[in-house]
Design a protein around this motif. Structure first.
Motif, PDB file in Angstrom:
ATOM      1  N   PRO A  52      59.084 -80.108 -98.515  1.00 19.93           N
ATOM      2  CA  PRO A  52      58.430 -81.917 -98.328  1.00 19.93           C
ATOM      3  C   PRO A  52      59.138 -81.894 -97.220  1.00 19.93           C
ATOM      4  CG  PRO A  52      59.542 -80.708-100.625  1.00 19.93           C
ATOM      5  CD  PRO A  52      59.185 -79.727 -99.681  1.00 19.93           C
ATOM      6  N   GLY A  93      61.223 -85.726 -95.515  1.00 22.73           N
ATOM      7  CA  GLY A  93      60.249 -87.386 -95.723  1.00 22.73           C
ATOM      8  C   GLY A  93      60.991 -87.818 -93.959  1.00 22.73           C
ATOM      9  N   GLY A  94      62.080 -88.085 -93.686  1.00 26.31           N
ATOM     10  CA  GLY A  94      62.489 -88.259 -91.813  1.00 26.31           C
ATOM     11  C   GLY A  94      62.434 -87.495 -90.932  1.00 26.31           C
ATOM     12  N   GLY A  95      63.093 -85.884 -92.023  1.00 27.74           N
ATOM     13  CA  GLY A  95      63.802 -85.227 -91.673  1.00 27.74           C
ATOM     14  C   GLY A  95      65.167 -85.290 -91.117  1.00 27.74           C
ATOM     15  N   LEU A  96      65.841 -86.177 -91.630  1.00 32.19           N
ATOM     16  CA  LEU A  96      67.175 -86.390 -90.936  1.00 32.19           C
ATOM     17  C   LEU A  96      68.142 -86.243 -91.475  1.00 32.19           C
ATOM     18  CD1 LEU A  96      67.340 -89.850 -89.160  1.00 32.19           C
ATOM     19  CD2 LEU A  96      66.807 -87.867 -87.938  1.00 32.19           C
ATOM     20  N   SER A  97      68.117 -84.767 -91.818  1.00 32.31           N
ATOM     21  CA  SER A  97      69.086 -84.393 -93.169  1.00 32.31           C
ATOM     22  C   SER A  97      70.003 -83.186 -92.055  1.00 32.31           C
ATOM     23  CB  SER A  97      68.278 -83.693 -94.717  1.00 32.31           C
ATOM     24  OG  SER A  97      67.899 -83.006 -94.178  1.00 32.31           O
ATOM     25  N   GLY A 144      67.220 -78.692 -96.223  1.00 37.65           N
ATOM     26  CA  GLY A 144      66.428 -78.818 -97.241  1.00 37.65           C
ATOM     27  C   GLY A 144      65.203 -78.667 -97.306  1.00 37.65           C
ATOM     28  N   LEU A 177      72.314 -95.199 -92.958  1.00 37.55           N
ATOM     29  CA  LEU A 177      72.453 -95.851 -91.112  1.00 37.55           C
ATOM     30  C   LEU A 177      70.813 -94.612 -90.687  1.00 37.55           C
ATOM     31  CD1 LEU A 177      76.146 -95.577 -90.897  1.00 37.55           C
ATOM     32  CD2 LEU A 177      74.317 -98.055 -91.580  1.00 37.55           C
ATOM     33  N   SER A 178      70.068 -93.950 -91.289  1.00 37.70           N
ATOM     34  CA  SER A 178      69.288 -93.050 -90.864  1.00 37.70           C
ATOM     35  C   SER A 178      68.039 -93.765 -91.417  1.00 37.70           C
ATOM     36  CB  SER A 178      69.350 -91.466 -91.091  1.00 37.70           C
ATOM     37  OG  SER A 178      69.318 -91.678 -92.379  1.00 37.70           O
ATOM     38  N   THR A 203      64.029 -91.431 -95.342  1.00 43.52           N
ATOM     39  CA  THR A 203      62.790 -92.857 -96.148  1.00 43.52           C
ATOM     40  C   THR A 203      63.547 -92.687 -97.018  1.00 43.52           C
ATOM     41  OG1 THR A 203      62.092 -90.083 -96.758  1.00 43.52           O
ATOM     42  CG2 THR A 203      60.443 -91.044 -94.965  1.00 43.52           C
ATOM     43  N   GLN A 223      68.372 -86.568-102.135  1.00 46.66           N
ATOM     44  CA  GLN A 223      69.919 -85.595-102.091  1.00 46.66           C
ATOM     45  C   GLN A 223      70.118 -87.072-102.305  1.00 46.66           C
ATOM     46  OE1 GLN A 223      69.183 -83.402 -98.306  1.00 46.66           O
ATOM     47  NE2 GLN A 223      69.280 -85.602 -96.620  1.00 46.66           N
ATOM     48  N   ILE A 255      73.367 -92.704 -99.853  1.00 48.69           N
ATOM     49  CA  ILE A 255      74.815 -93.297 -99.835  1.00 48.69           C
ATOM     50  C   ILE A 255      74.764 -94.271 -98.716  1.00 48.69           C
ATOM     51  CG2 ILE A 255      75.864 -92.305-101.139  1.00 48.69           C
ATOM     52  CD1 ILE A 255      77.613 -92.339 -98.933  1.00 48.69           C
ATOM     53  N   LYS A 310      58.280 -86.006-105.136  1.00 47.74           N
ATOM     54  CA  LYS A 310      58.126 -87.546-105.468  1.00 47.74           C
ATOM     55  C   LYS A 310      56.847 -89.130-104.383  1.00 47.74           C
ATOM     56  CE  LYS A 310      63.133 -86.939-105.992  1.00 47.74           C
ATOM     57  NZ  LYS A 310      62.941 -85.524-105.515  1.00 47.74           N
TER      58      LYS A 310
HETATM   59  C1  LIG Z   1      72.328 -90.502 -87.546  1.00 43.86           C
HETATM   60  C2  LIG Z   1      71.999 -90.409 -88.576  1.00 43.86           C
HETATM   61  C3  LIG Z   1      72.851 -90.739 -90.150  1.00 43.86           C
HETATM   62  C4  LIG Z   1      72.919 -90.805 -91.338  1.00 43.86           C
HETATM   63  N1  LIG Z   1      73.586 -91.695 -91.915  1.00 43.86           N
HETATM   64  C5  LIG Z   1      73.104 -91.883 -93.228  1.00 43.86           C
HETATM   65  C6  LIG Z   1      74.282 -92.134 -94.661  1.00 43.86           C
HETATM   66  O1  LIG Z   1      73.870 -93.430 -93.690  1.00 43.86           O
HETATM   67  N2  LIG Z   1      73.754 -91.901 -95.718  1.00 43.86           N
HETATM   68  C7  LIG Z   1      73.615 -90.664 -95.975  1.00 43.86           C
HETATM   69  O2  LIG Z   1      73.130 -90.940 -97.710  1.00 43.86           O
HETATM   70  N3  LIG Z   1      72.774 -89.692 -95.299  1.00 43.86           N
HETATM   71  C8  LIG Z   1      72.969 -90.432 -94.021  1.00 43.86           C
HETATM   72  N4  LIG Z   1      72.518 -89.019 -92.965  1.00 43.86           N
HETATM   73  C9  LIG Z   1      71.859 -88.107 -93.759  1.00 43.86           C
HETATM   74  C10 LIG Z   1      70.390 -88.389 -94.013  1.00 43.86           C
HETATM   75  O3  LIG Z   1      69.014 -89.501 -92.996  1.00 43.86           O
HETATM   76  C11 LIG Z   1      70.091 -88.384 -95.702  1.00 43.86           C
HETATM   77  O4  LIG Z   1      70.590 -87.892 -95.860  1.00 43.86           O
HETATM   78  C12 LIG Z   1      68.898 -88.852 -95.593  1.00 43.86           C
HETATM   79  O5  LIG Z   1      68.416 -89.087 -97.171  1.00 43.86           O
HETATM   80  C13 LIG Z   1      67.591 -88.214 -95.559  1.00 43.86           C
HETATM   81  O6  LIG Z   1      66.089 -89.172 -95.558  1.00 43.86           O
HETATM   82  P1  LIG Z   1      64.849 -88.132 -94.989  1.00 43.86           P
HETATM   83  O7  LIG Z   1      63.495 -88.835 -95.279  1.00 43.86           O
HETATM   84  O8  LIG Z   1      64.837 -88.001 -93.707  1.00 43.86           O
HETATM   85  O9  LIG Z   1      64.932 -86.788 -95.845  1.00 43.86           O
HETATM   86  P2  LIG Z   1      64.562 -85.096 -95.665  1.00 43.86           P
HETATM   87  O10 LIG Z   1      65.631 -84.691 -94.440  1.00 43.86           O
HETATM   88  O11 LIG Z   1      63.076 -84.929 -94.692  1.00 43.86           O
HETATM   89  O12 LIG Z   1      64.694 -84.681 -96.478  1.00 43.86           O
HETATM   90  C14 LIG Z   1      65.760 -84.350 -97.251  1.00 43.86           C
HETATM   91  C15 LIG Z   1      65.277 -83.323 -98.722  1.00 43.86           C
HETATM   92  O13 LIG Z   1      64.812 -84.312 -99.725  1.00 43.86           O
HETATM   93  C16 LIG Z   1      63.485 -83.126 -99.922  1.00 43.86           C
HETATM   94  N5  LIG Z   1      62.791 -83.738 -99.804  1.00 43.86           N
HETATM   95  C17 LIG Z   1      62.430 -85.419 -98.579  1.00 43.86           C
HETATM   96  N6  LIG Z   1      61.283 -86.382 -99.441  1.00 43.86           N
HETATM   97  C18 LIG Z   1      60.745 -85.297-100.216  1.00 43.86           C
HETATM   98  C19 LIG Z   1      59.760 -86.675-101.462  1.00 43.86           C
HETATM   99  N7  LIG Z   1      58.755 -86.843-101.284  1.00 43.86           N
HETATM  100  N8  LIG Z   1      60.013 -85.066-102.529  1.00 43.86           N
HETATM  101  C20 LIG Z   1      60.408 -85.407-102.953  1.00 43.86           C
HETATM  102  N9  LIG Z   1      61.910 -83.878-102.017  1.00 43.86           N
HETATM  103  C21 LIG Z   1      61.523 -85.084-100.962  1.00 43.86           C
HETATM  104  C22 LIG Z   1      63.467 -82.701 -98.523  1.00 43.86           C
HETATM  105  O14 LIG Z   1      62.464 -81.255 -99.243  1.00 43.86           O
HETATM  106  C23 LIG Z   1      64.603 -82.452 -98.592  1.00 43.86           C
HETATM  107  O15 LIG Z   1      65.079 -81.007 -99.384  1.00 43.86           O
HETATM  108  C24 LIG Z   1      72.314 -89.405 -91.485  1.00 43.86           C
HETATM  109  C25 LIG Z   1      71.649 -88.687 -90.638  1.00 43.86           C
HETATM  110  C26 LIG Z   1      71.711 -88.577 -89.325  1.00 43.86           C
HETATM  111  C27 LIG Z   1      70.795 -87.748 -88.352  1.00 43.86           C
END
Ligand SMILES: Cc1cc2nc3c(=O)[nH]c(=O)nc-3n(C[C@H](O)[C@H](O)[C@H](O)COP(=O)(O)OP(=O)(O)OC[C@H]3O[C@@H](n4cnc5c(N)ncnc54)[C@H](O)[C@@H]3O)c2cc1C
Length: 530
Positions: free
Chosen positions: A76, A78-82, A86, A143-144, A149, A156, A159, A221
């Motif tokens: 899975p 979401g935005g891929g920003l981890s 993951g 902040l991402s 998403t 994960q 905060i 989710k």
């Molecule tokens: C510039 C920048 C700023 C950031 N700022 C913050 C910040 O302020 N706070 C913070 O906590 N983090 C921050 N991050 C880290 C990251 O962006 C966050 O943790 C964010 O929550 C990741 O969300 P995502 O949708 O990109 O998840 P993804 O990277 O796509 O996925 C994260 C994990 O969740 C799982 N996943 C995603 N969607 C689902 C779903 N629907 N159901 C089940 N599993 C799922 C994935 O398999 C993976 O294990 C930042 C990163 C960057 C690059």
């Protein structure tokens, strides 16, 4: 048929079945797309055999069932920003499940104080939808959040925005609809009662909690219901400069205990230098415009703008630590009273400076995610841990000892480091060491960063020795967090989670995984499971 030919045949068959469910345009199999989905902010790994983009929960459920029947891992995204692998699985063939099309805000129920949203919606999309109702979720984004998403944040432990008073994303959660490994859609929360609505989290055991922070290892989710609270009408911004990290962390702990700052974050001198480098004159002007727009025009906007201009760019001493607070109130008196509490708690331990940083951050909370590359185009990667409020200074000292052990290696490879610090409710201090080094970018960065910003940055040749050194230092920092009893949120496939677990907790976790995903197809390897 050879093993490779059989695998290719099976992949083609599955891809055709998936296309039948979601439509041919929503299954990506081009090499470059697969390469992109096999990368996160830090790691370039194994490309998935295909990327599928379901447009409804029913489609998502069918996708899960088809992949599970074929024994193909579900990854899975979401935005891929981890940055902790993951959704990148290097050990098995998998299908990337991109949640991006499940982005609808389904119900805003102001009377009962909840919002139901599809989990591929970004924090910005949700916040924009709530703005017209003058409501917000208690935790309201990372902040991402322009791209990150709701599903990623809940999976994960995200905060930041609102975390000073309301903790992590999961603390705002009331209920979920989760697609389990066999395709079943399970409702957890008050609406587990088939006649009920999702107004309350507890209904029998708190099953929502099982799926928060699971990094997608227990299910996907699909829909989430979050609490709603009224948006505050007044905000005060405060910034302070500190001579040393221990005093800063003690002050942050005091402010966190008082529960008055919606966001409370800080930088060490290393991070401060990076921030100062990043801010170009063009960005100053843009930030000024945003602050004035956020102030709503008129005299207030002029006053806010003047404050920034007068503050200039060098209001912070680059050798000091700085802390920043955004304080929300329901009216001016409420906001002023909370700001006074912050000032009183800092007292003579810090020096109040221009509050440009929190002001600019709040004026555009969901900015482009350009800070995933250093100010001179270097690569960037963080690692973090959270400790109890009294333990910040000891944790920081232990991390500095790790950095010191790697001093020669850092100097040899030109690796810079800094720290971001942040409070989480009245519970914890998050400490995030960040590493920067000269190295080539990934396809991921080239696709995700703002092209205009990217065009202005220098590029570097691939620098594998430096990258390997960064990975060693980062792993040692993660181990240091684990050995000090810190908790990390974005566990993915990176942190020493299993190594730190008490045997009873490890066995319970493995049993839950076995029950929910007996064939081990749901994001295998995440949390060190399957
Ligand atoms: C510039 C920048 C700023 C950031 N700022 C913050 C910040 O302020 N706070 C913070 O906590 N983090 C921050 N991050 C880290 C990251 O962006 C966050 O943790 C964010 O929550 C990741 O969300 P995502 O949708 O990109 O998840 P993804 O990277 O796509 O996925 C994260 C994990 O969740 C799982 N996943 C995603 N969607 C689902 C779903 N629907 N159901 C089940 N599993 C799922 C994935 O398999 C993976 O294990 C930042 C990163 C960057 C690059």
């Amino acid at each position: 048929m050879s093993t490779t030919a059989r695998a290719t045949h099976d992949a083609a068959k599955l891809t055709a079945q998936l296309a039948h469910v979601v439509g041919p345009g929503q299954v990506l199999t081009q090499e470059e797309d697969r390469e992109f989905y096999g990368q996160d902010v830090h790691h370039a790994g194994r490309a998935p055999i295909a990327v599928v983009r379901p447009g409804s929960v029913e489609e998502l459920s069918s996708v899960v069932r088809l992949c599970a029947e074929a024994g193909i891992a579900l990854l899975p995204r979401g935005g891929g920003l981890s940055y902790t692998q993951g959704y990148v699985c290097d050990t098995r063939d998998g299908v990337a499940v991109d949640l991006g099309r499940l982005d609808r805000v389904l119900e805003v129920n102001a009377a009962d104080g909840y919002v139901t949203v599809e989990c591929g919606a970004t924090w910005k999309q949700l916040d924009d939808a709530l703005a017209t109702h003058r409501m917000r979720t208690p935790f309201w984004g990372t902040l991402s959040g322009l791209r990150a998403t709701i599903g990623g944040g809940l999976s994960q432990g995200a905060i930041f925005l609102g975390s000073g008073t309301h903790g992590a994303a999961a603390e705002s959660l009331l209920g979920l609809d989760v697609v389990l490994a066999d395709g079943t859609v399970a409702r957890v929360g008050a609406h587990a009662n088939a006649r009920g609505k999702p107004f309350f989290r507890q209904f029998g055991p708190d099953l929502s909690g099982v799926f928060t922070g699971d990094c997608g290892a227990f299910g996907i989710k699909a829909r989430a219901t979050l609490r709603l609270i009224p948006r505050e009408s007044e905000t005060r911004f405060l910034s302070f400069s500190f001579r040393d990290g221990a005093t800063l962390l003690e002050c942050m702990a005091g402010i966190a205990r008082a529960g008055v700052a919606s966001e409370l974050f800080a930088f060490d001198p290393g991070m401060q230098r990076v921030r100062m480098k990043r801010v170009s004159l063009a960005e100053d002007a843009r930030a000024l415009g945003q602050v004035m727009k956020a102030a709503g025009g008129g005299m207030k906007a002029l006053r806010e703008g003047t404050r920034i201009v007068m503050g200039g760019r060098h209001f912070l001493d680059e050798d000091e630590y700085s802390a920043h607070a955004s304080v929300d109130g329901h009216d001016a008196a409420d906001a002023d009273a909370k700001a006074d509490v912050v000032r009183r708690l800092v007292g003579s331990k810090g020096r109040e400076v221009q509050s440009t940083i929190p002001r600019v951050m709040r004026s555009n909370p969901f900015a482009e995610v350009n800070s995933m590359i250093g100010p001179s185009g270097e690569r960037w990667v963080p690692v973090h841990g959270s400790v109890a409020l009294s333990e910040g200074p000891a944790m920081l000292a232990a991390l500095e000892a790790v950095q010191e052990r790697h001093r020669q290696e850092r100097e040899r490879h030109d690796i810079a480091h800094g720290y971001l610090l942040c409070s989480i409710g009245d519970r914890a201090l998050l400490i995030e060491p960040v590493l920067y080094w000269p190295d080539s970018r990934l396809l991921f960065h080239d696709r995700v960063l703002d092209p205009e910003y990217l065009a202005r940055l220098p590029s570097y040749d691939e620098n594998l020795p430096a990258r390997a050194a960064v990975d060693r230092i980062r792993a040692d920092l993660a181990r240091c967090f684990m050995e000090h009893g810190a908790v990390s949120f974005q566990l993915g496939r990176f942190y020493f989670y299993q190594e730190g677990l008490d045997p009873g907790a490890a066995s319970l976790l493995a049993s839950i995984k076995q029950l929910l995903d007996p064939a081990g197809v749901m994001n295998p390897g995440c949390l060190g499971l399957g």
